[in-house]
Each structure stands twice: as structure tokens, then as C-alpha cells.
Design an enzyme around this catalytic site. Structure first.
Site, PDB file in Angstrom:
ATOM      1  N   ASP A  10       0.864  -1.186   0.000  1.00  0.00           N
ATOM      2  CA  ASP A  10       0.000   0.000   0.000  1.00  0.00           C
ATOM      3  C   ASP A  10       0.891   1.224   0.000  1.00  0.00           C
ATOM      4  OD1 ASP A  10      -2.269   1.671   0.214  1.00  0.00           O
ATOM      5  OD2 ASP A  10      -2.120   1.695   2.397  1.00  0.00           O
ATOM      6  N   SER A  11       0.274   2.374  -0.275  1.00  0.00           N
ATOM      7  CA  SER A  11       1.005   3.637  -0.220  1.00  0.00           C
ATOM      8  C   SER A  11       1.404   3.991   1.204  1.00  0.00           C
ATOM      9  CB  SER A  11       0.135   4.760  -0.794  1.00  0.00           C
ATOM     10  OG  SER A  11      -1.041   4.902  -0.014  1.00  0.00           O
ATOM     11  N   CYS A  73      -4.308  -0.928  -2.200  1.00  0.00           N
ATOM     12  CA  CYS A  73      -4.386   0.523  -2.389  1.00  0.00           C
ATOM     13  C   CYS A  73      -5.326   0.766  -3.562  1.00  0.00           C
ATOM     14  CB  CYS A  73      -2.992   1.076  -2.693  1.00  0.00           C
ATOM     15  SG  CYS A  73      -2.948   2.815  -3.176  1.00  0.00           S
ATOM     16  N   GLU A 151      -0.999   8.941   8.316  1.00  0.00           N
ATOM     17  CA  GLU A 151       0.428   8.602   8.180  1.00  0.00           C
ATOM     18  C   GLU A 151       1.307   9.354   9.184  1.00  0.00           C
ATOM     19  OE1 GLU A 151       2.024   6.339   6.295  1.00  0.00           O
ATOM     20  OE2 GLU A 151       0.176   5.567   5.423  1.00  0.00           O
ATOM     21  N   CYS A 183     -10.632   4.043   0.010  1.00  0.00           N
ATOM     22  CA  CYS A 183      -9.195   4.087   0.313  1.00  0.00           C
ATOM     23  C   CYS A 183      -8.968   3.155   1.494  1.00  0.00           C
ATOM     24  CB  CYS A 183      -8.762   5.516   0.657  1.00  0.00           C
ATOM     25  SG  CYS A 183      -7.065   5.649   1.263  1.00  0.00           S
ATOM     26  N   HIS A 185      -6.927   3.251   3.826  1.00  0.00           N
ATOM     27  CA  HIS A 185      -6.687   3.944   5.091  1.00  0.00           C
ATOM     28  C   HIS A 185      -8.005   4.208   5.836  1.00  0.00           C
ATOM     29  CE1 HIS A 185      -2.732   4.838   3.339  1.00  0.00           C
ATOM     30  NE2 HIS A 185      -2.334   5.311   4.501  1.00  0.00           N
TER      31      HIS A 185
END
Length: 259
Positions: A10-11, A73, A151, A183, A185
């Protein structure tokens, strides 16, 4: 090959929401999770950059011996997965916003989708939306700033709550009954979203569906790990390991990776 690991990238840290569902369904599988937090968020980057980062992550996981890769992602899936499938000879599982179940089940004929710019502007997302949601109102909002806050360890901050209020207001005003999280996240926001949304609004993320698809593809390719030994779980990040660690049980160790 069946004992080789599943690779997940994932990012950043958000794809751990997908890893948790996969590990819950397939506890015997060895897994390697790769967080490219140094380059988060992918959602604001151009298509070519997203493809190049996805290739870099994929090649790292292939070098580690992964038998299957989950692109955990939405932005990387919608922009790069077709290239990855053409380039590498292993199965890939992608993540797509679950607009289909929301569109098919809505009673108010209005659904909300919270996603990154990279996902909402992608060809794959527009194709899916046009196919399943052409006769309903879809309120799209780019979750600008959300990934950056997660993040940086500010998941439950006042700033996050303020952003979500702004993004949810037009959806609530339109009387949505489904909110689609676009997303990986965003599932970590669910406690806050439940608090901010009317009680009748159902929240949909892709985690369980991705885990089921991962199992199905492993079975299809005869790659399920049937050895009943303790699974080997590895986490790598090129960002701050503490942020990733905060989303995991303490028994799992996060390793910093300079890549």
C-alpha cells in the site's frame, strides 16, 4: 509454492485494514506487508508515477518470493494493476471501491463515496460507477488530507474530525444511506464516521470481499498453504515504524526498510 508468502503493498499503513481481513480468513498463510509511506499519498500523484511506484513495490515482493500480490491501495489498483498483470506472471488481487453493493441496495437512491483523487478520477472507477450507479445520486468527495493525518499518527485528532464533518455534510444533506470507503486507510475512521453519520447510514469497505477473493484465487491456482505451522508475518515500512506499529498488535514487529 504453497508455503511461499502472500505479498501486500500500500502507499502506507492503510492497507493493514486489508491485511487484517486476509489474516483472519487465512491464518495459516505467511504474509509480507510493505508500506510505501515515504511516498504517501498516492492519490495526489500522476498515473505514471503511481505505475512506477507499484512496479517497484511489486518487484521487492517478488524478490521476497511472494506467490500472490494484493495491491492494497485503491489508487494503485485503479491506475496500475492492469500493467502489473501484463508484466508479471503471478496472480494479483486489486482493491476497488464497493460502489456496486451500495448502488444495488440503496433505498434513498443516494450514496456517498469518500476516496482519493487518484481513485475518483480513474477510468476504472468511472466505468464501475456508470455500470452500476447511473440511476442514483452519487456524492463523491476527495478525502484531501486524511491519508496525511493517518500517516503522521493523527488518526483520532480534532483536525481529522473537522475534515470529516466537512466531507460528510453534502452527503448527509443528500440523504445518503450508504457510504463507500474508497481508500484502505479509511476503515480506521469507522468509529469516528459512525459518530458523525445518521444511524441509518451503512458504511462499506472492501476488506472482507478482498480476503474472500484472495482465498478463491489461491484455491484456483492450487496455492493455499495447508501446512498447519505458525505463520510467518512480516511488516516493512520506509516511513516511521511507530505509526505502522500503532495499528498492529504488539506481537508483530515492524522493520524499517530504506527503499
Amino acid at each position: 509454492m504453497s508455503t511461499q508468502p502472500i505479498g501486500i503493498f500500500d502507499s502506507g499503513v492503510g492497507g493493514t485494514s486489508i491485511w487484517k481481513e486476509i489474516h483472519k480468513l487465512l491464518p495459516d498463510e505467511n504474509t509480507i506487508y510493505l508500506a510505501d509511506s515515504a511516498n504517501a499519498p498516492y492519490g495526489l500523484k500522476g498515473k505514471e508515477t503511481i505505475i512506477n511506484l507499484s512496479i517497484k513495490n511489486t518487484e521487492y515482493l517478488i524478490d521476497k518470493g511472494c506467490k500472490l500480490i494484493v495491491v492494497a491501495c485503491n489508487t494503485a489498483t485503479t491506475n496500475a494493476i492492469s500493467i502489473l498483470r501484463e508484466t508479471y506472471n503471478i496472480p494479483f488481487i486489486g482493491i476497488e471501491p464497493a460502489i456496486k453493493p451500495a448502488a444495488l441496495n440503496t433505498q434513498t437512491k443516494a450514496v456517498g463515496i469518500l476516496a482519493t483523487k487518484g481513485t475518483l478520477t480513474s477510468e476504472l472507477f468511472h466505468k464501475t460507477t456508470n455500470l452500476f450507479a447511473s440511476n442514483i445520486q452519487v456524492i463523491e468527495r476527495i478525502g484531501e488530507g486524511i491519508v496525511e493525518l493517518i500517516e503522521s499518527g493523527q488518526l483520532y485528532s480534532n483536525e481529522m474530525r473537522g475534515l470529516l464533518k466537512v466531507y460528510l455534510k453534502p452527503m448527509i444533506d443528500a440523504n445518503i444511506d450508504y457510504l463507500v470507503l474508497g481508500c484502505t486507510h479509511y476503515p480506521y475512521l469507522i468509529p469516528m464516521l459512525v459518530d458523525l453519520l445518521p444511524n441509518h447510514v451503512k458504511i462499506i469497505d472492501s476488506g472482507e470481499a478482498v480476503a474472500r477473493q484472495t482465498k478463491a484465487v489461491l484455491e484456483q491456482h492450487d496455492l493455499l498453504n495447508t501446512k498447519r505451522v505458525k505463520s510467518n508475518i512480516q511488516f516493512f515500512t520506509n516511513g516511521n515504524p511507530e505509526i505502522l506499529q500503532s495499528l498492529l498488535e504488539s506481537k508483530y514487529k515492524v522493520e524499517y526498510l530504506d527503499f
